[in-house]
Enzyme design. Structure first.
Site, PDB file in Angstrom:
ATOM      1  CD  GLU A 175      -3.137  -1.039   2.101  1.00  0.00           C
ATOM      2  OE1 GLU A 175      -3.058  -0.234   3.047  1.00  0.00           O
ATOM      3  OE2 GLU A 175      -4.112  -1.796   1.928  1.00  0.00           O
ATOM      4  CD  GLU A 294      -3.932  -5.860   2.876  1.00  0.00           C
ATOM      5  OE1 GLU A 294      -4.775  -5.217   3.519  1.00  0.00           O
ATOM      6  OE2 GLU A 294      -2.709  -5.621   2.922  1.00  0.00           O
TER       7      GLU A 294
END
Ligand code: AHR
Length: 511
Positions: A175, A294
């Site tokens: 991320e 995710e």
């Protein structure tokens, strides 16, 4: 029988793609009680000779998770892998900034690889591209994968691990588009770093499978420009771009909550189109694949997490992100799994985030048992029966509107055909909350197939939960419908998760 009708046709001719089993991957981060107290708890009555909880392992094994992402997550962006190797008693304790916790490093590469082996899974390793860079990723790669005769491979051997871990899949950071990420970068900076790291890693082994960070969610302001810029730099060097997405129910009704897979669908299509745009621009022959590494429902624990992180001293394994899931959450998880399968041609890896205690299908009591949340079951079913070729549904059913979505189909479904096992499994969610549906499933192309079983998960209470003591939300046998001349007619209960298995042999239930 209810009035409402729905019909689907499944045929071998409408194949989406062969399902890559790695879409049934999951994720364990050094966060909360995922590792310590989740998979690893020496001294617990269920602990094995290595300190791993047998009860957790049993539940994990039943899920048949082929690959597990580790060690983060936000955690990885300031992780020093060297802290987690060598004699455990000599390992340092670190202040872990991402989740404001004390990290004792008792589980490092070796312990995690050993646990994965017991779980029947491969490690999907994430490297720190937040506070570290190319050389550390290379050192870690050498430590993990080189047989011996070099600085880091010899260090591993010195630590008593003769055989390399042979890790094939690597995430290039986590991320990196997010302002919360330690060492957050803009798309140009990250794109260059991801490409440099990938190039160097592939100089060692061109066969590695490398995942570049895409957006942290479809809601990021930088989405999808982030993907476009990162891939302008890294298209040639990486094999996958990641997607992350969590859904919560915040000030909305259940119908709107269950429609969120329309957003997921849009997310996947947009990322695929962005990849194809860069492919065209670069005159590349390679098609970029997606790693949805995710995904889950996450919202129940948000406030408590804020409080723990802001107002408590540094703690070892605090209870963080411990969402206690409801039946309606399980329906959304089922819908998300169906969405992944409907995009099996582009989504080649996916990780249910996470696996134990932290936004997880499996929970553990510190001094008691491990138990399964409602969300455990759709994953169990799809992972066990969703291996083969995903088939495109030709579906006709009614639609409805919700607060944020229009034309939401009342029914979602996909099927997977297992040629070898001569089995066809239809997964279906009826997201109509008031009415059941008369469902006709046309499988005329599957001659000689008969109904093996029809399982369903239903609950009068959409907010029903499980606990260590109560298994309120569980799959059960549905009243079987009738299969005549290739048409299976049955009732799909309102708000239900359904698994309908057809085949030639009477294979016993795996899940
Ligand atoms: O899975 C929990 C967290 O969610 C991960 O650490 C991070 O990558 C994401 O924001």
């Amino acid at each position: 029988m209810s009035e409402k009708k729905a019909k689907v046709i499944y045929s071998r001719d409408y194949a989406i793609a062969a399902v890559d089993e790695r879409i049934y991957g999951s994720f364990i981060e050094h966060l909360g009680r995922a590792v310590y107290g989740g998979i690893f708890q020496p001294g617990h009555p269920q602990a094995d000779e290595d300190g791993f909880r047998r009860d957790t392992l049993r539940l994990v094994k039943d899920l048949r998770v082929p690959v597990i992402r580790w060690p983060g997550g936000n955690f990885v962006s300031n992780y020093f892998w060297e802290d987690g190797v060598g004699p455990p008693e000599q390992r340092p304790r670190r202040l872990e900034l991402a989740w404001r916790s004390m990290e004792p490093n008792l589980v490092g590469i070796d312990e995690f690889a050993r646990w994965c082996k017991k779980a029947g899974a491969e490690v999907m390793m994430a490297v720190n591209l937040g506070t570290r860079g190319v050389s550390d990723a290379l050192n870690l790669l050498e430590y993990c994968n080189h047989p011996g005769g070099s600085k880091y491979s010899d260090l591993r051997i010195f630590h008593g691990k003769k055989e390399p871990y042979s890790i094939k899949t690597w995430c290039l950071g986590n991320e990196m588009d997010g302002g919360w990420q330690i060492g957050h970068k803009n798309a140009e900076e990250y794109g260059r770093l991801a490409c440099q790291t990938a190039r160097a890693m592939k100089m060692y082994d061109p066969g590695l499978e490398l995942v570049a960070c895409g957006s942290s969610s479809a809601g990021m302001r930088s989405f999808p420009a982030w993907e476009a810029t990162v891939l302008e730099h890294a298209y040639d060097c990486v094999d996958y771009v990641s997607l992350h997405q969590y859904y919560g129910k915040r000030g909305e009704d259940t119908a709107n909550f269950l429609a969120k897979t329309m957003d997921m669908e849009h997310f996947i299509k947009t990322v695929a189109s962005t990849c194809d745009y860069v492919k065209a621009k670069q005159r590349s022959k390679k098609t970029m694949m997606l790693s949805f590494d995710e995904w889950n429902v996450w919202y129940h624990s948000n406030q408590a997490d804020d409080d723990t992180m802001k107002n408590r001293p540094w703690q070892f394994a605090p209870a963080l992100l411990e969402d206690h899931y409801t039946f309606e959450d399980a329906l959304l998880v089922g819908l998300m799994l169906i969405t992944l399968l409907k995009h099996a041609d582009r989504v080649r890896m996916a990780c249910l985030a996470q696996l134990v205690n932290v936004i997880a299908p499996i929970m553990t009591e510190p001094d008691g048992a491990a138990w399964a949340q409602p969300t455990y079951y759709p994953f169990l079913h799809v992972s066990n029966y969703g291996r083969g070729v995903a088939l495109r549904p030709v579906l006709s059913c009614e639609k409805h509107d919700t607060r944020d979505y229009t034309d939401v189909s009342d029914l979602e479904t996909v099927a997977v055909y297992d040629e070898e096992g001569e089995a066809l499994t239809v997964f279906a969610v009826n997201r109509d909350l008031k009415e059941g549906a008369d469902f006709t499933c046309d499988i005329r192309g599957f001659e000689g197939f008969r109904l093996l079983e029809h399982m369903e998960m239903v609950s009068e209470d959409l907010t029903a939960r499980n606990s260590a003591k109560a298994r309120n939300v569980m799959p059960s046998r549905a009243k079987p419908g009738e299969l005549r001349q290739g048409l299976y007619r049955c009732r799909l209960a309102k708000a239900s998760w359904n698994v309908i298995r057809f085949g030639k042999t009477s294979v016993s239930s795996r899940a």
